[in-house]
Design a protein around this motif. Structure first.
Motif, PDB file in Angstrom:
ATOM      1  N   ARG A  84       0.815  -1.227   0.000  1.00 43.95           N
ATOM      2  CA  ARG A  84       0.000   0.000   0.000  1.00 43.95           C
ATOM      3  C   ARG A  84       0.842   1.268   0.000  1.00 43.95           C
ATOM      4  NH1 ARG A  84      -4.760  -0.933  -0.697  1.00 43.95           N
ATOM      5  NH2 ARG A  84      -5.484  -3.032  -0.359  1.00 43.95           N
ATOM      6  N   TYR A 107       1.968 -11.239   8.789  1.00 47.77           N
ATOM      7  CA  TYR A 107       1.236  -9.994   9.101  1.00 47.77           C
ATOM      8  C   TYR A 107       1.071  -9.829  10.619  1.00 47.77           C
ATOM      9  CZ  TYR A 107       0.093  -9.645   4.133  1.00 47.77           C
ATOM     10  OH  TYR A 107       0.175  -9.535   2.769  1.00 47.77           O
ATOM     11  N   ASP A 141      -3.100  -1.878   6.863  1.00 52.05           N
ATOM     12  CA  ASP A 141      -3.575  -1.151   5.680  1.00 52.05           C
ATOM     13  C   ASP A 141      -3.576   0.343   5.950  1.00 52.05           C
ATOM     14  OD1 ASP A 141      -3.898  -3.460   4.299  1.00 52.05           O
ATOM     15  OD2 ASP A 141      -5.980  -3.096   3.748  1.00 52.05           O
ATOM     16  N   GLU A 184     -10.644  -1.752   6.013  1.00 51.85           N
ATOM     17  CA  GLU A 184      -9.264  -1.810   5.506  1.00 51.85           C
ATOM     18  C   GLU A 184      -9.111  -0.879   4.314  1.00 51.85           C
ATOM     19  OE1 GLU A 184      -8.121  -5.890   4.675  1.00 51.85           O
ATOM     20  OE2 GLU A 184      -7.062  -5.943   6.579  1.00 51.85           O
ATOM     21  N   SER A 204      -9.154 -10.271   2.925  1.00 53.82           N
ATOM     22  CA  SER A 204      -7.860 -10.548   2.292  1.00 53.82           C
ATOM     23  C   SER A 204      -7.878 -10.082   0.832  1.00 53.82           C
ATOM     24  CB  SER A 204      -7.540 -12.034   2.446  1.00 53.82           C
ATOM     25  OG  SER A 204      -6.325 -12.347   1.872  1.00 53.82           O
ATOM     26  N   TRP A 205      -7.460 -10.952  -0.115  1.00 47.30           N
ATOM     27  CA  TRP A 205      -7.405 -10.518  -1.523  1.00 47.30           C
ATOM     28  C   TRP A 205      -8.768 -10.593  -2.192  1.00 47.30           C
ATOM     29  CZ3 TRP A 205      -2.964  -8.317  -1.597  1.00 47.30           C
ATOM     30  CH2 TRP A 205      -1.848  -8.918  -1.000  1.00 47.30           C
ATOM     31  N   GLN A 239     -11.052  -3.711  -4.921  1.00 50.98           N
ATOM     32  CA  GLN A 239     -10.832  -3.205  -3.560  1.00 50.98           C
ATOM     33  C   GLN A 239     -10.282  -1.791  -3.692  1.00 50.98           C
ATOM     34  OE1 GLN A 239      -7.621  -4.940  -1.252  1.00 50.98           O
ATOM     35  NE2 GLN A 239      -8.568  -4.338   0.681  1.00 50.98           N
TER      36      GLN A 239
HETATM   37  C1  GAL Z   1      -5.966  -7.198   2.351  1.00 48.30           C
HETATM   38  C2  GAL Z   1      -5.204  -5.914   2.380  1.00 48.30           C
HETATM   39  C3  GAL Z   1      -4.035  -6.057   1.435  1.00 48.30           C
HETATM   40  C4  GAL Z   1      -3.196  -7.256   1.884  1.00 48.30           C
HETATM   41  C5  GAL Z   1      -4.068  -8.493   1.998  1.00 48.30           C
HETATM   42  C6  GAL Z   1      -3.294  -9.694   2.534  1.00 48.30           C
HETATM   43  O1  GAL Z   1      -7.113  -7.149   3.072  1.00 48.30           O
HETATM   44  O2  GAL Z   1      -6.026  -4.857   1.984  1.00 48.30           O
HETATM   45  O3  GAL Z   1      -3.289  -4.886   1.402  1.00 48.30           O
HETATM   46  O4  GAL Z   1      -2.608  -6.984   3.121  1.00 48.30           O
HETATM   47  O5  GAL Z   1      -5.165  -8.252   2.830  1.00 48.30           O
HETATM   48  O6  GAL Z   1      -4.131 -10.776   2.775  1.00 48.30           O
END
Ligand code: GAL
Length: 428
Positions: A84, A107, A141, A184, A204-205, A239
């Motif tokens: 990010r 993370y 984030d 996020e 997540s993704w 996203q």
């Molecule tokens: C998302 C986040 C991404 C990345 C991803 C990892 O929710 O916005 O930047 O961290 O999770 O799973």
């Protein structure tokens, strides 16, 4: 030729390489827009540097180089996450300051980092953690927002807003706290005297329905407004990442920049989406999805005459070919993405059989989406072969709690292609 923003398909830079910039931001300097993003790999989340590209029209992209590469150690060293990336300019020092989320691969060690450069497209120097009252900002984030008076802010997940110092190298004041629990990827803009901040949910993704809040004062009170795209569209399968001012023939518009992730093949198959934000009566929305459109006047690109090319397979190595001629133009591939979609390789071969462009395309989407899946760079006049091959693979990923996301299949589903301008067939 009027320039077009091609949403949700890989973009290519002037060297024919895929534009690899995700979780990105766009900063304008004169007539030039600079895109900074995560320079992803095709296998894992590990930090692989932040790239910088420039453009005047969002179609012709020049790779400016790596704005920040991997560090030998520390917050962005081996085995770390860097995500990010956002760049702001200090109104006081005139320096460019890059902020980013640093973390370990699980993370579990989040911390906002800072890097600085004298020029926008130079090589940034990592300066360590961003501090607030002498402590690291332990958030993941993040986003940035620069107000009309030049004051810069750091936005974090769950909705904290920190005012940065004049140099933009420290967080000086926590102006709003926890305004979006569970939120996020914050992005913010100001329109007509009101502040608008958007967030995704935590999947997540995977894409979800992103939402926004508004306030008359950056410190709040912040009012929850709900979704800015139709419910269930999963924010048109994106996203949110950033909002920037874009100059058009009709003046300046607020442009939404979103990610369509594709784990694990993020470097090749994750794509960007840009759409204009509309404001009315204190509400913000993206009125409709446009797979391709002209930022100069906001008009939608009209699909050319599509020639049938039926190919549906989930078997690795199975493929289909089609020959076409262009007199200096592009070739487009159309297909259907679904929750059973997988990866496909696309290759454009010239009359000598040499690949002049290749890409990996993701046919996964939790919400079904039909339309453009690949757009070639501009091709010299000539005869070409379009080759599509199923990879027999698909995207999948797991959240920390073990929840699995991604495709239920590996299907590539193509229904047609088109070349424009097409020098041979003009039959529809
Ligand atoms: C998302 C986040 C991404 C990345 C991803 C990892 O929710 O916005 O930047 O961290 O999770 O799973």
């Amino acid at each position: 030729m009027e320039r077009v923003i091609w949403n949700g398909v890989p973009w290519f830079d002037r060297d024919g390489n895929v534009v690899n910039a995700h979780g990105a931001c766009i900063v304008r300097e004169g007539d030039v827009y600079y895109l900074f993003g995560e320079y992803k790999t095709n296998d894992e989340n590990r930090y692989n540097g932040f790239s910088c590209y420039s453009t005047r029209d969002f179609e012709d992209w020049k790779f400016e180089g790596m704005a920040l590469s991997a560090e030998a150690g520390g917050l962005l060293g081996p085995g770390r996450i860097g995500e990010r990336v956002k760049v702001v300019k200090s109104a006081v020092t005139g320096k460019y300051v890059m902020l980013m989320h640093t973390d370990d691969l699980n993370y579990s060690d989040p911390c906002i980092g800072v890097a600085v450069c004298d020029t926008i497209n130079g090589s940034y120097t990592f300066a360590g953690p961003l501090l607030y009252k002498g402590e690291k900002v332990r958030k993941w984030d993040m986003g940035t927002f620069v107000d009309e008076d030049g004051t810069a802010y750091l936005l974090t997940h769950e909705g904290n807003i920190y005012r940065l110092n004049a140099e933009c190298t420290e967080a000086e004041e926590l102006v709003a706290e926890n305004i979006a629990p569970g939120g996020e990827s914050p992005a913010m803009c100001r329109y007509g005297g009101k502040y608008y901040i958007m967030f995704s949910q935590k999947t997540s993704w995977e894409r979800n329905d992103n939402y926004y809040l508004t306030a008359d004062n950056i410190a709040g009170p912040w009012v929850m407004k709900g979704l800015f795209c139709p419910e269930g569209s999963l924010t048109y399968n994106t996203q949110c990442s950033y909002i920037f001012d874009c100059q058009t023939a009709e003046g300046s518009i607020k442009m939404y920049l979103g990610d369509r992730w594709s784990y694990p093949r993020q470097a090749s198959a994750a794509t960007l989406v840009m759409l204009p934000l509309a404001f009315e009566g204190g509400n913000m929305r993206i009125s409709r999805y446009m797979q391709a459109w002209r930022p100069a006047d906001g008009s939608e690109w009209r699909e050319p005459c599509i020639r049938p090319l039926a190919f549906c397979s989930d078997v690795k190595g199975e493929g289909r070919q089609a020959e076409f001629c262009v007199s200096g133009g592009r070739v487009y591939l159309f297909g259907a993405a679904s929750d059973e979609g997988g990866y496909c390789r696309v290759e454009i071969r010239n009359s000598e059989g040499r690949a002049v462009n290749e890409a990996v395309i993701d046919f996964y989407s939790a919400v079904p989406m039909k339309g453009l899946r690949y757009v070639s760079p501009e091709l010299k006049s000539g005869e070409y072969t379009l080759c599509v091959t199923a990879l027999g693979e698909s995207g999948e990923w797991f959240q920390k709690d073990g929840t699995r996301f991604g495709s239920k299949g590996r299907r590539v589903d193509i229904y047609g292609f088109a070349a424009e301008p097409d020098s041979i067939e003009k039959d529809c």
